[in-house]
Design a protein around this motif. Structure first.
Motif, PDB file in Angstrom:
ATOM      1  N   LEU A 144       0.864  -1.302   0.012  1.00 10.46           N
ATOM      2  CA  LEU A 144      -0.045   0.054   0.119  1.00 10.46           C
ATOM      3  C   LEU A 144       0.814   1.263   0.089  1.00 10.46           C
ATOM      4  O   LEU A 144       0.434   2.258  -0.503  1.00 10.46           O
ATOM      5  N   GLY A 161       1.037   4.220  -2.431  1.00  7.15           N
ATOM      6  CA  GLY A 161       0.847   5.830  -1.974  1.00  7.15           C
ATOM      7  C   GLY A 161       1.825   6.581  -2.824  1.00  7.15           C
ATOM      8  O   GLY A 161       1.575   7.699  -3.171  1.00  7.15           O
ATOM      9  N   MET A 209       0.648   7.299  -6.060  1.00  3.06           N
ATOM     10  CA  MET A 209      -0.415   8.405  -6.221  1.00  3.06           C
ATOM     11  C   MET A 209       0.277   9.819  -5.935  1.00  3.06           C
ATOM     12  O   MET A 209      -0.230  10.938  -6.436  1.00  3.06           O
ATOM     13  N   CYS A 264      -6.070  10.948  -5.911  1.00  2.00           N
ATOM     14  CA  CYS A 264      -4.656  10.575  -5.214  1.00  2.00           C
ATOM     15  C   CYS A 264      -4.554  10.803  -3.816  1.00  2.00           C
ATOM     16  O   CYS A 264      -4.153  10.061  -3.026  1.00  2.00           O
ATOM     17  N   TYR A 321      -6.465   8.915  -1.377  1.00  4.26           N
ATOM     18  CA  TYR A 321      -5.939   7.465  -1.025  1.00  4.26           C
ATOM     19  C   TYR A 321      -4.641   7.550  -0.079  1.00  4.26           C
ATOM     20  O   TYR A 321      -4.619   6.778   0.774  1.00  4.26           O
ATOM     21  N   TYR A 370      -6.098   7.898   3.352  1.00  3.30           N
ATOM     22  CA  TYR A 370      -6.596   6.601   3.907  1.00  3.30           C
ATOM     23  C   TYR A 370      -4.911   5.923   4.395  1.00  3.30           C
ATOM     24  O   TYR A 370      -5.059   5.155   5.446  1.00  3.30           O
ATOM     25  N   TYR A 371      -3.930   5.781   3.657  1.00  5.45           N
ATOM     26  CA  TYR A 371      -2.701   5.113   4.014  1.00  5.45           C
ATOM     27  C   TYR A 371      -2.217   5.915   5.154  1.00  5.45           C
ATOM     28  O   TYR A 371      -1.788   5.037   6.091  1.00  5.45           O
ATOM     29  N   GLY A 379      -3.744   2.309   6.413  1.00  5.81           N
ATOM     30  CA  GLY A 379      -3.078   1.778   5.463  1.00  5.81           C
ATOM     31  C   GLY A 379      -1.546   1.334   5.788  1.00  5.81           C
ATOM     32  O   GLY A 379      -0.964   0.209   5.230  1.00  5.81           O
TER      33      GLY A 379
END
Length: 430
Positions: A246, A250, A253, A407, A410, A413-414, A418
């Motif tokens: 992940l 990242g 992104m 992007c 995400y 989220y990480y 993540g």
């Protein structure tokens, strides 16, 4: 992330850190040296936009192609040996610009650029985990942010040096070429290609000297380095670790969003609804976007010694989403300045994602670094996606920035969950 080997001795970390920061500077300086070439080569070789954009594409293409070979080289020669080899390959690529310019061959220039980028890829795979491990794991993000800040200094001054030392004349437009004819074009081509040879020769000499210097130093060996003769684990072994995979996504992104915004900011500013009519003013304002990343990394290096890196990553990602949204749905100075501010929010993302992605990977750190570095190819693909969306008449450039917002969503989220490892630390080879 594994602790460093006690035998190396903490006092030696100072020299190793200086070497690491010197490599970060070289990476930044050479990475941006290609940018002023694009408009000139487009003119002298009569290229269309697709052909001229093969320059950044070939550069980013080296990351996915050379990432795994770079990891193998580091496994064999260690991080110090990897840095030396990476600098040597980079110097070779720079040196190949000379015969390419003499032959006036665009194809040869692209090959030289790919070799140059292959060396940079090896340096990226080696230097990030090495600097991250020069001390306590909890301060890894802080160290990488400082390294990336120095990298940003190079990317700030690099275009200025390139414009003075490499290409001091204005790029020729299609109208000028048509007006002056073939003889004028030949003289212009000779002038531009001649201006490339000396600076890239100097770059090659400097990089070769740095490689020699690093090869003679006694730098600390880290416990993340593989020192035995057991079979090398395959890259697929990394895919068993969720936070590492992940993290690679990242980086894809992040680099994609940063390059997509930076590459389209000039066009965005000159839209009628934004209102910057002067090309010079727009160019100066775009530089503030990259300067924000530089300043933010110096600040982030200090802040991340006291703030949880994952929480900081989530916070700046959410701020970037908000700034992009304001830029999409407002006009004039408000839209312009909020998009420029994204550069500041970008500052800590790359080093923080990298540090979280390699955390606890032990003997797989080199392979994980390779996987994450390969994901830098996002800088080639995400801008293409944003451009394709912007070409849709009902969308346009301003609304197309939602690609960058996705992007950043995400990355948020990480930073929220993540990054959390779901498996035990990989045993360190002994």
């Amino acid at each position: 992330m594994a602790e460093t080997t006690p035998v190396a001795g903490k006092p030696q970390y100072g020299l190793a850190t200086v070497v690491g920061f010197a490599v970060f500077f070289i990476i930044g300086l050479i990475t941006v040296s290609k940018d002023p070439l694009i408009p000139h080569l487009k003119g002298i070789f009569q290229l269309n936009y697709f052909q001229s954009n093969l320059i950044p594409f070939m550069f980013f293409l080296a990351y996915p192609i050379m990432g795994l070979p770079s990891a193998r080289a580091i496994s064999r020669f260690g991080y110090q040996g990897g840095m030396v080899l990476g600098l040597a390959v980079t110097g070779l690529g720079a040196l190949l610009f000379v015969p390419s310019a003499i032959a006036a061959s665009y194809g040869m220039l692209l090959v030289a650029l790919f070799i140059l980028a292959s060396g940079i890829t090896l340096l990226q795979v080696a230097i990030n985990p090495y600097v991250a491990s020069l001390g306590t794991p909890e301060h890894a993000s802080s160290r990488l942010n400082l390294g990336q800040a120095i990298n940003s200094v190079a990317t700030t001054v690099g275009p200025l040096l390139a414009s003075v030392l490499i290409l001091s004349v204005a790029p020729a437009t299609a109208e000028e070429i048509a007006k002056h004819g073939a003889d004028w074009l030949q003289n212009y081509r000779t002038q531009i290609l001649s201006s490339i040879k000396l600076p890239y020769t100097v770059v090659a000499v400097v990089v070769f000297l740095l490689a020699f210097l690093i090869s003679r130093l006694k730098l600390p060996t880290l416990s993340i380095e593989k020192t035995d003769k057991t079979p090398e684990p395959p890259l697929s072994a990394v895919f068993g670790y969720r936070h590492a995979v992940l993290g690679a996504v990242g980086i894809f992104m992040y680099v994609g969003a940063e390059v997509a915004i930076g590459g389209n900011l000039y066009k965005f500013m000159t839209l009628p609804e934004i209102g910057i009519s002067s090309d010079q003013a727009a160019a100066r304002l775009v530089s503030l976007y990259w300067m924000g990343a530089m300043i933010g990394r110096f600040i982030g290096s200090a802040v991340l010694r006291k703030v949880n890196p994952a929480k900081a990553l989530m916070t700046v990602s959410l701020a970037a989403i908000l700034a992009v949204a304001v830029g999409m749905f407002t006009t004039g100075p408000v839209a312009m300045w909020t998009l420029i501010a994204v550069g500041l929010f970008n500052a800590i993302m790359f080093p923080t994602i990298f540090a979280l992605g390699i955390a606890g990977m032990g003997s797989l750190t080199g392979k994980t670094s390779a996987l994450i570095s390969m994901a830098i190819v996002g800088g080639a693909l995400v801008p293409i996606a944003l451009g394709a969306v912007a070409d849709i008449p009902s969308v346009g450039l301003q609304k197309a920035f939602f690609v960058a917002a996705i992007c950043y969503a995400y990355i948020a989220y990480y930073g929220a969950s993540g990054y959390k490892p779901l498996k035990t630390v990989v045993p360190i080879a002994s």
